[in-house]
Design an enzyme around this catalytic site. Structure first.
Site, PDB file in Angstrom:
ATOM      1  N   SER A 139      10.222  44.809   9.359  1.00 37.24           N
ATOM      2  CA  SER A 139       9.316  44.955  10.498  1.00 37.24           C
ATOM      3  C   SER A 139      10.131  45.040  11.777  1.00 37.24           C
ATOM      4  O   SER A 139      11.264  44.547  11.853  1.00 37.24           O
ATOM      5  CB  SER A 139       8.374  43.751  10.567  1.00 37.24           C
ATOM      6  N   TYR A 152       8.261  34.009  11.901  1.00 36.15           N
ATOM      7  CA  TYR A 152       7.994  35.210  11.098  1.00 36.15           C
ATOM      8  C   TYR A 152       9.098  36.249  11.296  1.00 36.15           C
ATOM      9  O   TYR A 152       9.608  36.833  10.334  1.00 36.15           O
ATOM     10  CB  TYR A 152       6.643  35.785  11.496  1.00 36.15           C
TER      11      TYR A 152
END
Length: 245
Positions: A139, A152
């Site tokens: 990501s 995260y």
């Protein structure tokens, strides 16, 4: 019947479903998820789209024996041609700051379970006679961790580095890795959140990762996100720490 298998690990994810629909025609599909009963609608769609067979399996990513069981059962159907590792959780950053046990959950699902699954898949797929491909998902959040979601983001950063190494390890074999680096994905995981610039949909991600290519590859989604990543890398830290999610 085609003897090759499409294995979706995390089949209740939006991206997993989109990829499954594109790969299904003429294939044996295995939908593995923590809640396999939630895959019934997708199973019907895949059969309607021309899948040879669709099997659902219970899969608990944080249990390595479950990972091995699903891979073994999928391999009994035929050689795994496509393995999509698309499970994961976003988690709640503020909760993780207050309760480190939640940070443990995020790190376990989004990093430890990911690399265990990828290694198990690579080991099995290297023994096969035909070429195959593994799909993993990093990501933009992992490119440079932001104060607003660094727990995260750090898992995605670690996973990205791991996948780059796995690509090198598998170079010259019949197994290739596609590593996706999408931006903000508008879907069930991000429901209620304001979309970021250059947001994409699960369908956009599926189209990008399944574009024809030879060998391992790292794919920014959308492609122009690469330029943003460069800008992110040179922003001074006093400014960077003020960046929102």
């Amino acid at each position: 019947m085609n003897d090759s298998v499409v294995l979706i690990l995390g089949a209740t994810s939006d991206i997993g479903g989109e990829i499954a629909r594109r790969l299904a025609p003429g294939q044996q599909v295995v939908l593995a998820a923590r809640r396999p009963q939630a895959c019934e609608q997708l199973k019907e769609q895949l059969l309607a789209d021309g899948a040879s067979t669709v099997n659902t399996m219970c899969f608990e990513a944080t249990d390595f024996s479950s990972i091995e069981t699903v891979i073994n059962q999928a391999s009994e159907l035929g050689e795994i041609a496509h393995a999509v590792v698309c499970f994961g959780i976003l988690g709640e950053h503020e909760r993780a700051l207050r309760n480190p046990d939640h940070a443990w959950d995020i790190a376990t699902v989004d990093y430890t379970a990911q690399i265990s699954t990828l290694l198990a898949l690579a080991a099995r797929m290297r023994t096969q006679k035909t070429t195959s491909r593994i799909y993993a998902f990093s990501s933009i959040a992992g490119w440079r961790a932001r104060r607003a979601n660094f727990v995260y983001g750090s898992t995605k950063s670690g996973l990205d580095a791991f996948c780059q190494g796995l690509m090198d390890e598998l170079h010259g074999s019949k197994v290739a890795v596609t590593l996706a680096r999408p931006g903000f994905v508008i879907g069930s995981m991000t429901a209620g959140m304001k979309p970021a610039p250059m947001s994409v949909t699960p369908a956009d991600v599926a189209d990008a990762v399944l574009a024809p290519r030879r060998g391992s590859a790292t794919v920014w989604i959308p492609g122009r996100l690469r330029a943003l990543a460069y800008v992110m890398s040179i922003v001074p830290r006093p400014v960077w720490r003020l960046m929102p999610r």
